[in-house]
Design a protein around this motif. Structure first.
Motif, PDB file in Angstrom:
ATOM      1  N   GLU A 148      38.618  61.842  85.071  1.00  0.00           N
ATOM      2  CA  GLU A 148      36.838  62.266  85.538  1.00  0.00           C
ATOM      3  C   GLU A 148      36.637  64.067  85.265  1.00  0.00           C
ATOM      4  O   GLU A 148      36.950  64.473  85.142  1.00  0.00           O
ATOM      5  CB  GLU A 148      36.739  62.679  87.277  1.00  0.00           C
ATOM      6  N   TRP A 149      34.841  63.611  84.965  1.00  0.00           N
ATOM      7  CA  TRP A 149      33.980  64.607  84.526  1.00  0.00           C
ATOM      8  C   TRP A 149      33.336  64.735  85.130  1.00  0.00           C
ATOM      9  O   TRP A 149      32.046  63.763  85.108  1.00  0.00           O
ATOM     10  CB  TRP A 149      34.213  64.557  82.858  1.00  0.00           C
ATOM     11  N   SER A 150      32.711  65.905  85.280  1.00  0.00           N
ATOM     12  CA  SER A 150      31.370  66.752  85.868  1.00  0.00           C
ATOM     13  C   SER A 150      30.411  66.883  84.930  1.00  0.00           C
ATOM     14  O   SER A 150      30.567  67.874  84.119  1.00  0.00           O
ATOM     15  CB  SER A 150      31.969  67.338  86.918  1.00  0.00           C
ATOM     16  N   VAL A 151      29.330  66.196  84.924  1.00  0.00           N
ATOM     17  CA  VAL A 151      28.223  66.679  84.560  1.00  0.00           C
ATOM     18  C   VAL A 151      26.744  66.965  85.112  1.00  0.00           C
ATOM     19  O   VAL A 151      26.108  66.326  85.902  1.00  0.00           O
ATOM     20  CB  VAL A 151      27.631  65.246  83.634  1.00  0.00           C
ATOM     21  N   THR A 152      26.595  68.358  84.862  1.00  0.00           N
ATOM     22  CA  THR A 152      25.337  68.948  86.029  1.00  0.00           C
ATOM     23  C   THR A 152      23.748  69.417  84.719  1.00  0.00           C
ATOM     24  O   THR A 152      24.647  70.180  83.541  1.00  0.00           O
ATOM     25  CB  THR A 152      25.605  69.598  86.418  1.00  0.00           C
ATOM     26  N   LEU A 153      23.282  68.502  85.174  1.00  0.00           N
ATOM     27  CA  LEU A 153      21.838  68.890  84.622  1.00  0.00           C
ATOM     28  C   LEU A 153      20.484  70.268  85.742  1.00  0.00           C
ATOM     29  O   LEU A 153      21.386  70.180  86.588  1.00  0.00           O
ATOM     30  CB  LEU A 153      21.082  68.553  84.214  1.00  0.00           C
ATOM     31  N   GLU A 154      20.612  71.374  84.901  1.00  0.00           N
ATOM     32  CA  GLU A 154      20.185  72.230  85.632  1.00  0.00           C
ATOM     33  C   GLU A 154      19.035  73.649  85.056  1.00  0.00           C
ATOM     34  O   GLU A 154      18.639  72.882  83.512  1.00  0.00           O
ATOM     35  CB  GLU A 154      21.083  73.288  85.477  1.00  0.00           C
TER      36      GLU A 154
ATOM     37  N   LEU B 213      31.858  61.935  74.043  1.00  0.00           N
ATOM     38  CA  LEU B 213      30.883  62.326  75.023  1.00  0.00           C
ATOM     39  C   LEU B 213      30.767  63.583  74.583  1.00  0.00           C
ATOM     40  O   LEU B 213      29.577  64.160  75.019  1.00  0.00           O
ATOM     41  CB  LEU B 213      31.609  61.740  76.594  1.00  0.00           C
ATOM     42  N   ARG B 214      31.988  64.817  74.863  1.00  0.00           N
ATOM     43  CA  ARG B 214      31.671  65.486  74.245  1.00  0.00           C
ATOM     44  C   ARG B 214      31.038  66.191  73.184  1.00  0.00           C
ATOM     45  O   ARG B 214      30.369  67.160  72.935  1.00  0.00           O
ATOM     46  CB  ARG B 214      33.136  66.430  74.943  1.00  0.00           C
ATOM     47  N   THR B 215      30.682  65.058  72.050  1.00  0.00           N
ATOM     48  CA  THR B 215      29.982  65.982  71.061  1.00  0.00           C
ATOM     49  C   THR B 215      29.283  65.785  71.627  1.00  0.00           C
ATOM     50  O   THR B 215      27.994  66.074  70.927  1.00  0.00           O
ATOM     51  CB  THR B 215      31.511  64.769  70.490  1.00  0.00           C
ATOM     52  N   ALA B 216      28.382  64.963  72.308  1.00  0.00           N
ATOM     53  CA  ALA B 216      26.774  64.162  71.501  1.00  0.00           C
ATOM     54  C   ALA B 216      26.415  65.040  73.486  1.00  0.00           C
ATOM     55  O   ALA B 216      25.336  65.560  72.731  1.00  0.00           O
ATOM     56  CB  ALA B 216      27.143  62.759  72.489  1.00  0.00           C
ATOM     57  N   LEU B 217      27.130  65.889  74.097  1.00  0.00           N
ATOM     58  CA  LEU B 217      27.048  66.598  75.795  1.00  0.00           C
ATOM     59  C   LEU B 217      26.867  67.734  74.836  1.00  0.00           C
ATOM     60  O   LEU B 217      25.605  68.426  75.507  1.00  0.00           O
ATOM     61  CB  LEU B 217      27.191  66.528  76.780  1.00  0.00           C
ATOM     62  N   GLU B 218      27.595  68.452  74.118  1.00  0.00           N
ATOM     63  CA  GLU B 218      27.457  69.433  73.144  1.00  0.00           C
ATOM     64  C   GLU B 218      26.115  69.541  72.602  1.00  0.00           C
ATOM     65  O   GLU B 218      25.375  70.615  72.088  1.00  0.00           O
ATOM     66  CB  GLU B 218      28.823  69.990  72.343  1.00  0.00           C
ATOM     67  N   LEU B 219      26.119  68.975  71.786  1.00  0.00           N
ATOM     68  CA  LEU B 219      24.787  68.506  70.647  1.00  0.00           C
ATOM     69  C   LEU B 219      23.519  68.600  71.577  1.00  0.00           C
ATOM     70  O   LEU B 219      22.563  69.456  71.281  1.00  0.00           O
ATOM     71  CB  LEU B 219      24.841  67.295  70.028  1.00  0.00           C
TER      72      LEU B 219
ATOM     73  N   LEU C 177      22.985  72.434  80.183  1.00  0.00           N
ATOM     74  CA  LEU C 177      24.210  71.080  80.495  1.00  0.00           C
ATOM     75  C   LEU C 177      25.230  71.695  80.920  1.00  0.00           C
ATOM     76  O   LEU C 177      25.948  72.953  80.140  1.00  0.00           O
ATOM     77  CB  LEU C 177      24.021  70.098  79.662  1.00  0.00           C
ATOM     78  N   THR C 178      26.312  71.271  81.760  1.00  0.00           N
ATOM     79  CA  THR C 178      27.218  71.699  82.463  1.00  0.00           C
ATOM     80  C   THR C 178      28.454  70.606  82.096  1.00  0.00           C
ATOM     81  O   THR C 178      27.904  70.062  82.688  1.00  0.00           O
ATOM     82  CB  THR C 178      27.117  72.702  83.838  1.00  0.00           C
ATOM     83  N   LEU C 179      29.388  70.540  81.383  1.00  0.00           N
ATOM     84  CA  LEU C 179      30.839  69.885  81.184  1.00  0.00           C
ATOM     85  C   LEU C 179      31.769  70.360  82.147  1.00  0.00           C
ATOM     86  O   LEU C 179      32.345  71.320  81.483  1.00  0.00           O
ATOM     87  CB  LEU C 179      29.957  69.368  79.950  1.00  0.00           C
ATOM     88  N   SER C 180      32.289  69.557  83.338  1.00  0.00           N
ATOM     89  CA  SER C 180      33.516  69.820  83.157  1.00  0.00           C
ATOM     90  C   SER C 180      34.630  68.593  83.281  1.00  0.00           C
ATOM     91  O   SER C 180      34.401  68.009  84.475  1.00  0.00           O
ATOM     92  CB  SER C 180      33.325  70.786  84.369  1.00  0.00           C
ATOM     93  N   GLY C 181      36.039  69.388  83.225  1.00  0.00           N
ATOM     94  CA  GLY C 181      36.509  68.518  83.031  1.00  0.00           C
ATOM     95  C   GLY C 181      38.530  68.655  82.256  1.00  0.00           C
ATOM     96  O   GLY C 181      37.776  69.988  81.899  1.00  0.00           O
ATOM     97  N   PRO C 182      38.951  68.145  82.444  1.00  0.00           N
ATOM     98  CA  PRO C 182      39.466  66.768  83.432  1.00  0.00           C
ATOM     99  C   PRO C 182      39.613  67.260  84.861  1.00  0.00           C
ATOM    100  O   PRO C 182      40.172  68.009  84.732  1.00  0.00           O
ATOM    101  CB  PRO C 182      39.844  66.050  82.479  1.00  0.00           C
TER     102      PRO C 182
END
Length: 258
Positions: free
Chosen positions: A121-127, A221-227, A239-244
């Motif tokens: 599971e990964w957590s994605v947050t828009l701030e 997904l990590r590549t797309a979110l980093e972009l 954007l913040t991505l945390s996991g796994p």
């Protein structure tokens, strides 16, 4: 004296040893594997009064609670293979009620275990930084920039009216961009996630998701979110991505009546 069982997670039967060498929810608490109906429940003997309302309850002690929550996660994170973590605080009055709980929910729990197999599971947050976002929009949006320029050059009375118009237009523009960005992120996550659920926003967060991802999808997904994070940098959105992580959010739905 232990008179209850604290349950951490459910796993497929036969996938774990009878006793695990991990630290339990309480100091010295042994972690046992109890098999029933094709499933294994991981649990520790605990004093029931520590977790239930009454003179011996400890759950109002923030430090105690934080330490217990960390211990709960430590057990779940140490488990090998496919597991379905239960929410913190799943206490059963004994072995028989826990086994009965497993039997009654065996098809649903087995299906959930199959769904999380090979996934994390990964957590994605828009701030949003509201001040920075507003400042960026005042320059990036031609209509807002024009209105701001008129307000700066107008007489005091007219400037006041224009400033109110600017505030309303800026609020609407912020909301529209937040909504568009959140919807675009939702579509991106939906395309990659085996399961997607909204998460509760915290602090400056305006949107969040818990995504159950297979290994191959994690890299994409990590590549797309980093972009996406690079594109949002400096605009007041981040954007913040945390996991796994173990599949807590997915398991919470599958075992909602634990």
């Amino acid at each position: 004296m232990p008179d209850a069982l604290y349950a951490y997670a459910v796993a497929p039967a036969g996938s774990l040893p009878d006793r695990l060498q991990v630290t339990g929810i309480l100091p010295g608490a042994e972690v046992l594997a109890l098999e029933e109906a094709g499933l294994t429940a991981l649990a520790s003997p605990v004093p029931r009064e520590a977790f239930e309302a009454g003179p011996g309850c400890r759950t109002e002690d923030a430090d105690w609670l934080a330490a217990r929550a960390a211990a709960h996660h430590g057990v779940v994170a140490a488990l090998p293979g496919t597991v379905l973590p239960l929410a913190f605080g799943a206490v059963f009055s004994g072995e028989a009620p826990l086994r009965d709980w497993l039997r009654q929910r065996a098809p649903r729990l087995s299906s959930a275990l199959a769904a999380v197999s090979g996934c994390t599971e990964w957590s994605v947050t828009l701030e949003e930084d509201a001040a920075q976002h507003g400042a960026w929009l005042r320059h990036a949006d031609p209509a807002l920039a024009q209105l701001a320029g008129k307000a700066e050059q107008a007489s005091p009375g007219t400037a006041f009216l224009l400033a109110r118009r600017l505030d309303k237009a800026l609020a609407a523009s912020r909301q529209a961009r937040l909504q568009d960005t959140a919807q675009a992120l939702g579509r991106l996550l939906q395309a990659e996630a085996r399961h997607l659920a909204p998460s509760r926003p915290r602090n400056a967060a305006v949107a969040g998701w818990s995504a159950l991802l297979a290994e191959a999808a994690q890299h994409r997904l990590r590549t797309a979110l980093e972009l996406e994070a690079i594109m949002l940098s400096g605009t007041g959105l981040s954007l913040t991505l945390s996991g796994p992580w173990p599949p807590y959010a997915f398991a919470r739905e599958a075992a909602s009546d634990a």
